[in-house]
Design an enzyme around this catalytic site. Structure first.
Site, PDB file in Angstrom:
ATOM      1  N   GLU A   3     -14.678  19.797 -39.711  1.00 21.79           N
ATOM      2  CA  GLU A   3     -14.418  18.416 -39.555  1.00 21.79           C
ATOM      3  C   GLU A   3     -15.119  17.409 -40.390  1.00 21.79           C
ATOM      4  O   GLU A   3     -14.735  16.398 -41.039  1.00 21.79           O
ATOM      5  CB  GLU A   3     -14.299  18.089 -38.207  1.00 21.79           C
ATOM      6  CG  GLU A   3     -13.408  18.571 -37.135  1.00 21.79           C
ATOM      7  CD  GLU A   3     -13.515  18.461 -35.594  1.00 21.79           C
ATOM      8  OE1 GLU A   3     -14.589  17.460 -35.333  1.00 21.79           O
ATOM      9  OE2 GLU A   3     -12.564  18.802 -34.783  1.00 21.79           O
ATOM     10  N   THR A   9     -12.357  14.474 -21.557  1.00 23.97           N
ATOM     11  CA  THR A   9     -11.289  14.176 -22.361  1.00 23.97           C
ATOM     12  C   THR A   9     -10.671  12.825 -21.613  1.00 23.97           C
ATOM     13  O   THR A   9     -10.026  11.849 -22.240  1.00 23.97           O
ATOM     14  CB  THR A   9     -10.251  15.087 -22.505  1.00 23.97           C
ATOM     15  OG1 THR A   9     -11.094  16.209 -23.303  1.00 23.97           O
ATOM     16  CG2 THR A   9      -9.406  14.880 -23.610  1.00 23.97           C
ATOM     17  N   LYS A  14     -12.182   5.926 -32.432  1.00 24.86           N
ATOM     18  CA  LYS A  14     -10.888   6.192 -32.986  1.00 24.86           C
ATOM     19  C   LYS A  14     -10.324   4.583 -32.881  1.00 24.86           C
ATOM     20  O   LYS A  14     -10.795   3.635 -32.667  1.00 24.86           O
ATOM     21  CB  LYS A  14     -10.360   6.825 -31.693  1.00 24.86           C
ATOM     22  CG  LYS A  14     -10.595   8.232 -31.637  1.00 24.86           C
ATOM     23  CD  LYS A  14      -9.683   9.126 -30.497  1.00 24.86           C
ATOM     24  CE  LYS A  14     -10.333  10.540 -30.435  1.00 24.86           C
ATOM     25  NZ  LYS A  14      -9.558  11.129 -29.426  1.00 24.86           N
ATOM     26  N   HIS A  39     -13.936  10.574 -30.645  1.00 25.85           N
ATOM     27  CA  HIS A  39     -13.816  12.061 -30.991  1.00 25.85           C
ATOM     28  C   HIS A  39     -15.215  12.766 -31.249  1.00 25.85           C
ATOM     29  O   HIS A  39     -16.216  11.917 -31.829  1.00 25.85           O
ATOM     30  CB  HIS A  39     -12.900  12.203 -32.113  1.00 25.85           C
ATOM     31  CG  HIS A  39     -13.081  13.686 -32.565  1.00 25.85           C
ATOM     32  ND1 HIS A  39     -12.169  14.691 -32.131  1.00 25.85           N
ATOM     33  CD2 HIS A  39     -13.799  14.529 -33.434  1.00 25.85           C
ATOM     34  CE1 HIS A  39     -12.487  16.057 -32.616  1.00 25.85           C
ATOM     35  NE2 HIS A  39     -13.331  15.661 -33.671  1.00 25.85           N
ATOM     36  N   ASN A  62      -8.807   7.640 -26.217  1.00 23.47           N
ATOM     37  CA  ASN A  62     -10.195   7.836 -25.355  1.00 23.47           C
ATOM     38  C   ASN A  62     -11.357   7.486 -26.290  1.00 23.47           C
ATOM     39  O   ASN A  62     -12.393   8.119 -26.022  1.00 23.47           O
ATOM     40  CB  ASN A  62     -10.004   9.310 -24.777  1.00 23.47           C
ATOM     41  CG  ASN A  62      -9.845   9.986 -25.690  1.00 23.47           C
ATOM     42  OD1 ASN A  62     -10.033  10.128 -26.899  1.00 23.47           O
ATOM     43  ND2 ASN A  62      -9.795  11.683 -25.307  1.00 23.47           N
ATOM     44  N   ARG A  82     -21.137  15.467 -26.898  1.00 24.87           N
ATOM     45  CA  ARG A  82     -20.119  15.487 -26.006  1.00 24.87           C
ATOM     46  C   ARG A  82     -20.339  15.019 -24.702  1.00 24.87           C
ATOM     47  O   ARG A  82     -19.838  14.453 -23.952  1.00 24.87           O
ATOM     48  CB  ARG A  82     -19.692  17.036 -25.857  1.00 24.87           C
ATOM     49  CG  ARG A  82     -19.409  17.824 -27.187  1.00 24.87           C
ATOM     50  CD  ARG A  82     -17.795  17.432 -27.478  1.00 24.87           C
ATOM     51  NE  ARG A  82     -16.983  18.085 -26.479  1.00 24.87           N
ATOM     52  CZ  ARG A  82     -15.415  17.923 -26.610  1.00 24.87           C
ATOM     53  NH1 ARG A  82     -14.966  17.335 -28.001  1.00 24.87           N
ATOM     54  NH2 ARG A  82     -14.769  18.309 -25.605  1.00 24.87           N
ATOM     55  N   PHE A  92       1.609  16.602 -26.928  1.00 22.47           N
ATOM     56  CA  PHE A  92       1.315  15.309 -27.288  1.00 22.47           C
ATOM     57  C   PHE A  92       0.925  15.103 -28.737  1.00 22.47           C
ATOM     58  O   PHE A  92       0.483  14.187 -29.183  1.00 22.47           O
ATOM     59  CB  PHE A  92      -0.066  14.976 -26.381  1.00 22.47           C
ATOM     60  CG  PHE A  92      -1.078  15.869 -26.544  1.00 22.47           C
ATOM     61  CD1 PHE A  92      -1.946  15.925 -27.596  1.00 22.47           C
ATOM     62  CD2 PHE A  92      -1.240  16.890 -25.553  1.00 22.47           C
ATOM     63  CE1 PHE A  92      -3.144  16.797 -27.616  1.00 22.47           C
ATOM     64  CE2 PHE A  92      -2.466  17.877 -25.590  1.00 22.47           C
ATOM     65  CZ  PHE A  92      -3.254  17.723 -26.741  1.00 22.47           C
ATOM     66  N   ARG A 124     -16.468   7.597 -22.880  1.00 29.10           N
ATOM     67  CA  ARG A 124     -14.955   7.490 -22.475  1.00 29.10           C
ATOM     68  C   ARG A 124     -14.690   6.906 -20.895  1.00 29.10           C
ATOM     69  O   ARG A 124     -13.823   6.052 -20.795  1.00 29.10           O
ATOM     70  CB  ARG A 124     -14.510   8.965 -22.423  1.00 29.10           C
ATOM     71  CG  ARG A 124     -14.160   9.243 -23.813  1.00 29.10           C
ATOM     72  CD  ARG A 124     -14.109  10.695 -23.888  1.00 29.10           C
ATOM     73  NE  ARG A 124     -13.312  11.020 -25.352  1.00 29.10           N
ATOM     74  CZ  ARG A 124     -13.133  12.501 -25.735  1.00 29.10           C
ATOM     75  NH1 ARG A 124     -13.461  13.697 -24.913  1.00 29.10           N
ATOM     76  NH2 ARG A 124     -12.690  12.712 -26.721  1.00 29.10           N
ATOM     77  N   TYR A 144      -5.877  17.353 -36.996  1.00 26.95           N
ATOM     78  CA  TYR A 144      -5.656  17.744 -35.483  1.00 26.95           C
ATOM     79  C   TYR A 144      -4.708  19.026 -35.712  1.00 26.95           C
ATOM     80  O   TYR A 144      -3.902  19.331 -34.481  1.00 26.95           O
ATOM     81  CB  TYR A 144      -4.868  16.754 -34.652  1.00 26.95           C
ATOM     82  CG  TYR A 144      -5.861  15.770 -34.019  1.00 26.95           C
ATOM     83  CD1 TYR A 144      -6.834  16.320 -33.053  1.00 26.95           C
ATOM     84  CD2 TYR A 144      -5.948  14.546 -34.034  1.00 26.95           C
ATOM     85  CE1 TYR A 144      -7.876  15.490 -32.339  1.00 26.95           C
ATOM     86  CE2 TYR A 144      -6.982  13.770 -33.353  1.00 26.95           C
ATOM     87  CZ  TYR A 144      -7.813  14.323 -32.762  1.00 26.95           C
ATOM     88  OH  TYR A 144      -8.724  13.449 -32.142  1.00 26.95           O
TER      89      TYR A 144
HETATM   90  P1  GDP Z   1     -11.686  16.347 -26.920  1.00 30.09           P
HETATM   91  O1  GDP Z   1     -12.203  17.539 -27.565  1.00 30.09           O
HETATM   92  O2  GDP Z   1     -12.239  16.051 -25.608  1.00 30.09           O
HETATM   93  O3  GDP Z   1     -11.243  15.440 -27.773  1.00 30.09           O
HETATM   94  O4  GDP Z   1     -10.039  17.054 -26.284  1.00 30.09           O
HETATM   95  P2  GDP Z   1      -8.871  18.022 -27.013  1.00 30.09           P
HETATM   96  O5  GDP Z   1      -9.418  18.713 -28.238  1.00 30.09           O
HETATM   97  O6  GDP Z   1      -8.453  18.784 -26.018  1.00 30.09           O
HETATM   98  O7  GDP Z   1      -7.908  16.721 -27.567  1.00 30.09           O
HETATM   99  C1  GDP Z   1      -7.774  16.156 -28.906  1.00 30.09           C
HETATM  100  C2  GDP Z   1      -7.470  14.656 -28.322  1.00 30.09           C
HETATM  101  O8  GDP Z   1      -5.946  14.888 -27.981  1.00 30.09           O
HETATM  102  C3  GDP Z   1      -7.918  13.973 -27.192  1.00 30.09           C
HETATM  103  O9  GDP Z   1      -9.387  13.517 -27.563  1.00 30.09           O
HETATM  104  C4  GDP Z   1      -7.038  13.069 -26.866  1.00 30.09           C
HETATM  105  O10 GDP Z   1      -6.997  11.808 -27.732  1.00 30.09           O
HETATM  106  C5  GDP Z   1      -5.629  13.815 -27.057  1.00 30.09           C
HETATM  107  N1  GDP Z   1      -5.159  14.502 -25.677  1.00 30.09           N
HETATM  108  C6  GDP Z   1      -5.867  15.606 -25.194  1.00 30.09           C
HETATM  109  N2  GDP Z   1      -5.127  15.960 -24.218  1.00 30.09           N
HETATM  110  C7  GDP Z   1      -3.884  14.988 -24.184  1.00 30.09           C
HETATM  111  C8  GDP Z   1      -2.917  14.638 -23.222  1.00 30.09           C
HETATM  112  O11 GDP Z   1      -2.748  15.799 -22.176  1.00 30.09           O
HETATM  113  N3  GDP Z   1      -2.142  14.117 -23.400  1.00 30.09           N
HETATM  114  C9  GDP Z   1      -2.237  13.283 -24.597  1.00 30.09           C
HETATM  115  N4  GDP Z   1      -1.276  12.328 -24.807  1.00 30.09           N
HETATM  116  N5  GDP Z   1      -3.397  13.296 -25.253  1.00 30.09           N
HETATM  117  C10 GDP Z   1      -4.199  14.140 -24.973  1.00 30.09           C
END
Ligand code: GDP
Length: 137
Positions: free
Chosen positions: A126, A91, A9, A115, A112, A85, A57, A102, A49
């Site tokens: 994707e 996350t 990212k 992805h 973070n 992963r 968010f 991370r 997304y």
């Molecule tokens: P991942 O699969 O671990 O990337 O997590 P998710 O699919 O739940 O979320 C996608 C992305 O959204 C994450 O990698 C973060 O960049 C962002 N994100 C997830 N949860 C939060 C949150 O609670 N707050 C904010 N600001 N960003 C979040």
């Protein structure tokens, strides 16, 4: 043999960790089948997304993802979705296991560093969002 999409990212690119992320993939025996640098528009980040569009968010996340260059990769290997992963970590970097990407490099739960697709269906969507068949080797 399985494929997954990885993204370094914008925060990861700004922190110069691209080489270290690739090193970890290769050390784990994961093959890179495609790679390119891109700069997502806000609309392109929203499309990627789209599953998160109702989350509070979403606007901040898509601003961040369009704030600079990313490197997108297709990774290939046995159980590579799960293994990527594992290398990434949770996350939220505060909850990520020691030695994960991370834990080592993320700034916060949003910025973070990386992805990774979370299931075969999301990996297929994707990968096709960024690469056509001729670009995957
Ligand atoms: P991942 O699969 O671990 O990337 O997590 P998710 O699919 O739940 O979320 C996608 C992305 O959204 C994450 O990698 C973060 O960049 C962002 N994100 C997830 N949860 C939060 C949150 O609670 N707050 C904010 N600001 N960003 C979040």
């Amino acid at each position: 043999m399985e494929r997954t999409l990885s993204i370094v990212k914008p925060d990861g690119i700004r922190k110069h960790i691209l080489g270290e992320v690739i090193r970890r993939f290769q050390e784990a025996g994961i093959r890179i089948a495609a790679i390119k640098m891109i700069h997502l528009s806000k609309a392109e980040a929203e499309g990627f997304y789209a599953v998160h569009r109702e989350r509070p968010f979403f606007d901040s996340l898509t601003d961040f993802m369009s704030s600079g260059s990313c490197v997108v990769m297709v990774l290939e290997g046995d159980e590579v979705i799960r293994r990527n992963r594992e290398l990434m970590g949770a996350t939220n970097p505060a909850e990520a296991a020691p030695g994960t990407i991370r834990k080592d490099f993320a700034t916060n739960i949003e910025q973070n560093a990386v992805h990774g697709s979370d299931a075969p269906e999301t990996a297929a969507f994707e990968i096709s969002y960024f690469f056509n068949a001729l670009e995957i080797h």
